[in-house]
Design an enzyme around this catalytic site. Structure first.
Site, PDB file in Angstrom:
ATOM      1  N   ASP A   1       2.975  -7.540  26.382  1.00  0.00           N
ATOM      2  CA  ASP A   1       2.162  -8.737  26.605  1.00  0.00           C
ATOM      3  C   ASP A   1       2.870 -10.090  26.448  1.00  0.00           C
ATOM      4  O   ASP A   1       3.564 -10.312  25.449  1.00  0.00           O
ATOM      5  CB  ASP A   1       1.022  -8.789  25.576  1.00  0.00           C
ATOM      6  CG  ASP A   1       0.367  -7.456  25.355  1.00  0.00           C
ATOM      7  OD1 ASP A   1       0.687  -6.489  26.046  1.00  0.00           O
ATOM      8  OD2 ASP A   1      -0.499  -7.388  24.455  1.00  0.00           O
TER       9      ASP A   1
ATOM     10  N   GLN B   1       5.618  -9.691  23.409  1.00  0.00           N
ATOM     11  CA  GLN B   1       5.751  -8.501  22.580  1.00  0.00           C
ATOM     12  C   GLN B   1       7.103  -7.866  22.887  1.00  0.00           C
ATOM     13  O   GLN B   1       7.416  -7.587  24.055  1.00  0.00           O
ATOM     14  CB  GLN B   1       4.612  -7.520  22.907  1.00  0.00           C
ATOM     15  CG  GLN B   1       3.266  -7.992  22.404  1.00  0.00           C
ATOM     16  CD  GLN B   1       3.149  -7.858  20.901  1.00  0.00           C
ATOM     17  OE1 GLN B   1       2.935  -6.772  20.395  1.00  0.00           O
ATOM     18  NE2 GLN B   1       3.296  -8.959  20.178  1.00  0.00           N
TER      19      GLN B   1
ATOM     20  N   TRP C   1      12.518  -3.230  25.341  1.00  0.00           N
ATOM     21  CA  TRP C   1      11.120  -3.176  25.805  1.00  0.00           C
ATOM     22  C   TRP C   1      10.378  -4.500  25.610  1.00  0.00           C
ATOM     23  O   TRP C   1      10.503  -5.130  24.560  1.00  0.00           O
ATOM     24  CB  TRP C   1      10.389  -2.099  24.987  1.00  0.00           C
ATOM     25  CG  TRP C   1       8.904  -2.109  25.116  1.00  0.00           C
ATOM     26  CD1 TRP C   1       8.019  -2.902  24.423  1.00  0.00           C
ATOM     27  CD2 TRP C   1       8.111  -1.293  25.988  1.00  0.00           C
ATOM     28  NE1 TRP C   1       6.731  -2.614  24.817  1.00  0.00           N
ATOM     29  CE2 TRP C   1       6.756  -1.630  25.774  1.00  0.00           C
ATOM     30  CE3 TRP C   1       8.407  -0.294  26.934  1.00  0.00           C
ATOM     31  CZ2 TRP C   1       5.705  -1.018  26.456  1.00  0.00           C
ATOM     32  CZ3 TRP C   1       7.351   0.319  27.614  1.00  0.00           C
ATOM     33  CH2 TRP C   1       6.028  -0.048  27.369  1.00  0.00           C
TER      34      TRP C   1
ATOM     35  N   GLU D   1      -8.800  -5.405  24.834  1.00  0.00           N
ATOM     36  CA  GLU D   1      -7.577  -6.026  24.322  1.00  0.00           C
ATOM     37  C   GLU D   1      -7.362  -7.378  25.022  1.00  0.00           C
ATOM     38  O   GLU D   1      -7.811  -7.591  26.144  1.00  0.00           O
ATOM     39  CB  GLU D   1      -6.375  -5.117  24.597  1.00  0.00           C
ATOM     40  CG  GLU D   1      -6.459  -3.773  23.877  1.00  0.00           C
ATOM     41  CD  GLU D   1      -5.202  -2.935  24.066  1.00  0.00           C
ATOM     42  OE1 GLU D   1      -4.572  -2.599  23.054  1.00  0.00           O
ATOM     43  OE2 GLU D   1      -4.861  -2.604  25.219  1.00  0.00           O
TER      44      GLU D   1
ATOM     45  N   ARG E   1      -8.196  -7.265  17.546  1.00  0.00           N
ATOM     46  CA  ARG E   1      -6.864  -7.894  17.639  1.00  0.00           C
ATOM     47  C   ARG E   1      -6.802  -8.975  18.724  1.00  0.00           C
ATOM     48  O   ARG E   1      -7.740  -9.223  19.437  1.00  0.00           O
ATOM     49  CB  ARG E   1      -5.792  -6.843  17.894  1.00  0.00           C
ATOM     50  CG  ARG E   1      -6.033  -5.912  19.078  1.00  0.00           C
ATOM     51  CD  ARG E   1      -4.859  -4.917  19.149  1.00  0.00           C
ATOM     52  NE  ARG E   1      -5.091  -3.846  20.109  1.00  0.00           N
ATOM     53  CZ  ARG E   1      -5.621  -2.660  19.821  1.00  0.00           C
ATOM     54  NH1 ARG E   1      -6.010  -2.401  18.595  1.00  0.00           N
ATOM     55  NH2 ARG E   1      -5.777  -1.736  20.767  1.00  0.00           N
ATOM     56  N   ASP E   2      -5.603  -9.546  18.835  1.00  0.00           N
ATOM     57  CA  ASP E   2      -5.197 -10.430  19.928  1.00  0.00           C
ATOM     58  C   ASP E   2      -5.964 -11.759  19.965  1.00  0.00           C
ATOM     59  O   ASP E   2      -6.615 -12.094  20.965  1.00  0.00           O
ATOM     60  CB  ASP E   2      -5.324  -9.707  21.282  1.00  0.00           C
ATOM     61  CG  ASP E   2      -4.628  -8.362  21.284  1.00  0.00           C
ATOM     62  OD1 ASP E   2      -3.699  -8.178  20.479  1.00  0.00           O
ATOM     63  OD2 ASP E   2      -5.007  -7.480  22.088  1.00  0.00           O
TER      64      ASP E   2
ATOM     65  N   SER F   1      -0.093  -9.053  19.469  1.00  0.00           N
ATOM     66  CA  SER F   1      -0.288 -10.201  20.361  1.00  0.00           C
ATOM     67  C   SER F   1      -1.106 -11.329  19.749  1.00  0.00           C
ATOM     68  O   SER F   1      -1.890 -11.124  18.824  1.00  0.00           O
ATOM     69  CB  SER F   1      -0.965  -9.733  21.653  1.00  0.00           C
ATOM     70  OG  SER F   1      -0.018  -9.049  22.418  1.00  0.00           O
TER      71      SER F   1
HETATM   72  C1  FRU Z   1      -1.918  -4.748  24.776  1.00  0.00           C
HETATM   73  C2  FRU Z   1      -1.642  -4.465  23.308  1.00  0.00           C
HETATM   74  C3  FRU Z   1      -2.362  -5.468  22.413  1.00  0.00           C
HETATM   75  C4  FRU Z   1      -1.545  -5.440  21.165  1.00  0.00           C
HETATM   76  C5  FRU Z   1      -0.147  -5.289  21.713  1.00  0.00           C
HETATM   77  C6  FRU Z   1       0.775  -4.462  20.865  1.00  0.00           C
HETATM   78  O1  FRU Z   1      -0.910  -4.276  25.596  1.00  0.00           O
HETATM   79  O2  FRU Z   1      -1.992  -3.153  22.979  1.00  0.00           O
HETATM   80  O3  FRU Z   1      -3.727  -5.182  22.210  1.00  0.00           O
HETATM   81  O4  FRU Z   1      -1.680  -6.596  20.415  1.00  0.00           O
HETATM   82  O5  FRU Z   1      -0.277  -4.670  22.979  1.00  0.00           O
HETATM   83  O6  FRU Z   1       2.054  -4.456  21.402  1.00  0.00           O
END
Ligand code: FRU
Length: 458
Positions: free
Chosen positions: A18, A34, A15, A206, A152-153, A78
Site C-alpha cells: 500500500d 508498506q 517487497w 481495509e 486498521r489503516d 498502513s
Molecule cells: C492492505 C493491508 C492493510 C495493512 C497493510 C499491511 O493491503 O493489508 O490493511 O495495513 O496491508 O501491510
C-alpha cells in the site's frame, strides 16, 4: 528480467504494498509505502519513503518508519499523513503478533491470521518527513467500538469546521465491513464519533479513504472477501452523501476504482484543489529473475463525472511528451523508440475497433471493442511470460456506457500499461511481462480516425 517502468514507482529491491502517508510537504510530494526491506514477500512492514516535485520522478529516501516498541513491535501497517503548523503528522497501525512463525522466505509473520493486536499510533516529523517521533501510548487504543484484530489503516483529514477526523477500516464480528470515525483537535488525542456498516461488501474493509469531491462524499475502500473467489480482493468506490450527525452514509453509486484486479489499497490526498490518488499495483511474486515485487500506479487526479468516480493521469505527465506521430487513418502502424509512450485516440460506439501493442512475435497486449455489446476487452494473456497476474484477471471486460464515441488514452510504461476511457470514466491498469519491449502499435478502425502518440522522455 522485466524492463522497469519509468514513471510508475518501484522499489530498488524487495517487497512493497500500500501507498501510505501521501501528501505535499516542504515543497515536495511524499510517497510512503508498506515495505519489507528483507525480501520479496510480505512481512516485517516498515514505511519506505520516496519524494518528488512532479509526481513522476521519484527520489528514494531511507526508511521513514520502523517498528521499535511494544505497540508496533511486529510491523508498521498502513496509515496517512497531514500537515499541521508546518510539521508532518502521521497516523498508522502498529501491530503486535501473538505468535510468530517463519514463512518460506524465512520472514517472521503472524502464525494465525487473526492472531495480532493492532494499535493506532500518532507520530510527527520535524525534518520534512524523513524521520518520525512516535507519541506513545497509542492515540486510539483497542476500544469497545473496534474489532480486537481487524481494525486498521487510519486515514486522517481536516474538516471544513476546522477539527481533524479519521476513519478506520473495521469488521463487525468478521461478518461485514464497517468504518469507524474519530475526531481530534490536536491529532494526538482522539474521541470516537460514529460508525457506518454495510452487509454488501465482504467481511472486513481495509484502507478506507473518505473525502468530499465535486459535491459528493466519496468512499474508496478495499473489501476483504467481496466478489467472486478469484478476485476477492478489489478496490471499490461508493458515491453519496454522509450525514455527519448520524453517520448514515447514503450512497447512490458504486464502482471499481479500476477495472483490473491489480490495484489495491489506493489512497488519495488533496493539494491545491486537486484530489490525487495513487494505488498499489499488486504483484504476488516478482517477475522471473527480478528482485523487486510491487509497483505504484501513476498519480491520478480524481473527479466525479456522470455519477462515476473518474481518475486520470496528473497533468504533469503531459510535460514528458515528445511528439512522435499524429495522423488520421483507418489503420495506424506506429513504431516507437521504446515502450514508454502516451497514445490518444477515439473510437465510435457503434463500430468495431481494435488496438494491438506488440513486441516480439506473438507477444501482444490486445484491445478490442465490440460495438454490439459495447464492451471493451483488454487481454494481457499473451504478454505475461510466466508472470502470474492476479488469477482470472488476464482478460478484462469493461462494459462501456452507450455513447456515440469514446476517447481512449493508453500510457505504456515498459512493464505496465494504464488505459483510460472517456478521460477516466473507466480505467484499467495492467502489469505485463513481455520478453521484448512492446514498441509497435497497430490501431484499426473502420473509417479514418485520428490517433496521436507521444514518446515519454526520461
Ligand atoms: C492492505 C493491508 C492493510 C495493512 C497493510 C499491511 O493491503 O493489508 O490493511 O495495513 O496491508 O501491510
Amino acid at each position: 528480467m522485466a524492463i522497469r517502468p519509468q514513471y510508475h514507482f518501484t522499489p530498488k529491491k524487495n517487497w512493497i504494498n500500500d501507498p501510505n502517508g501521501l501528501c505535499f510537504h516542504n515543497g515536495r510530494y511524499h510517497l510512503y509505502y508498506q515495505y519489507n526491506p528483507f525480501g520479496v514477500c510480505w512481512g516485517c512492514m516498515h514505511w519506505g519513503h520516496a519524494s518528488s516535485t512532479n509526481l513522476l520522478d521519484w527520489e528514494d529516501h531511507p526508511i521513514a518508519l520502523a517498528y521499535d516498541n511494544e505497540f508496533d513491535k511486529d510491523g508498521c501497517f498502513s496509515g496517512s499523513a497531514i500537515e499541521k503548523d508546518g510539521l508532518l503528522h502521521i497516523m498508522y497501525t502498529g501491530v503486535k503478533y501473538h505468535n510468530v512463525k517463519l514463512n518460506e522466505h524465512n520472514i517472521p509473520v503472524q502464525a494465525d491470521p487473526n492472531g495480532f493486536t493492532p494499535a493506532q499510533i500518532h507520530a510527527v516529523s520535524k525534518d520534512g518527513g524523513l524521520t518520525f517521533e512516535k507519541t506513545l501510548p497509542p492515540a486510539i487504543p483497542v476500544d469497545k467500538h473496534a474489532h480486537p484484530v481487524h481494525v486498521r489503516d487510519p486515514k486522517v483529514w481536516k474538516t471544513k469546521e476546522g477539527f481533524y477526523r479519521l476513519v478506520l477500516g473495521n469488521t463487525e464480528n468478521q461478518r461485514q465491513g464497517s468504518l469507524l470515525f474519530y475526531r481530534s483537535d490536536d491529532l494526538i488525542s482522539w474521541t470516537y464519533e460514529g460508525k457506518w456498516t454495510s452487509p454488501d461488501f465482504g467481511w472486513g474493509w481495509e484502507c478506507p479513504d473518505f473525502f468530499e469531491l465535486d459535491g459528493y462524499d466519496v468512499l474508496i475502500f478495499s473489501p476483504m472477501g467481496a466478489g467472486p473467489e478469484e478476485c476477492s480482493n478489489l478496490s471499490l468506490y461508493l458515491i453519496g452523501h454522509m450525514d455527519w450527525e448520524t453517520f448514515d452514509f447514503r450512497w447512490e453509486k458504486k464502482g471499481f476504482v479500476d477495472e483490473c484486479f491489480d490495484i489495491y489499497a489506493p489512497q488519495s490526498f488533496l493539494h491545491e484543489n486537486r484530489r490525487i490518488m495513487i494505488g498499489w499495483l499488486r504483484m504476488l511474486t516478482p517477475f522471473p529473475n527480478d528482485d523487486f515485487c510491487g509497483m505504484m500506479t501513476l498519480a491520478r487526479e480524481l473527479s466525479v463525472r456522470e455519477g462515476f468516480l473518474c481518475s486520470y493521469p496528473v497533468a504533469e505527465l503531459e510535460q514528458k511528451r515528445v511528439s512522435l506521430y499524429q495522423k488520421k487513418e483507418t489503420t495506424h502502424s506506429i513504431t516507437t523508440k521504446s515502450a514508454c509512450y502516451d497514445l490518444e485516440t477515439e473510437f465510435s460506439g457503434d463500430k468495431p475497433f481494435s488496438c494491438q501493442l506488440s513486441g516480439a512475435k506473438n507477444e501482444t497486449l490486445k484491445v478490442d471493442y465490440n460495438e454490439k455489446t459495447s464492451v471493451l476487452t483488454i487481454d494481457r494473456s499473451g504478454v505475461l511470460n510466466g508472470y502470474q497476474g492476479m488469477v482470472g484477471a488476464n482478460s478484462i471486460r469493461i462494459p462501456l456506457p452507450r455513447k456515440q464515441s469514446h476517447q481512449l488514452r493508453i500510457v505504456m510504461d515498459h512493464s505496465v500499461a494504464e488505459f483510460f476511457v472517456d478521460k477516466g470514466l473507466r480505467t484499467c491498469s495492467c502489469i505485463i511481462n513481455p520478453s521484448q519491449e512492446l514498441a509497435t502499435v497497430k490501431v484499426e478502425f473502420t473509417a479514418p480516425t485520428p490517433c496521436t502518440v507521444w514518446g515519454l522522455t526520461p
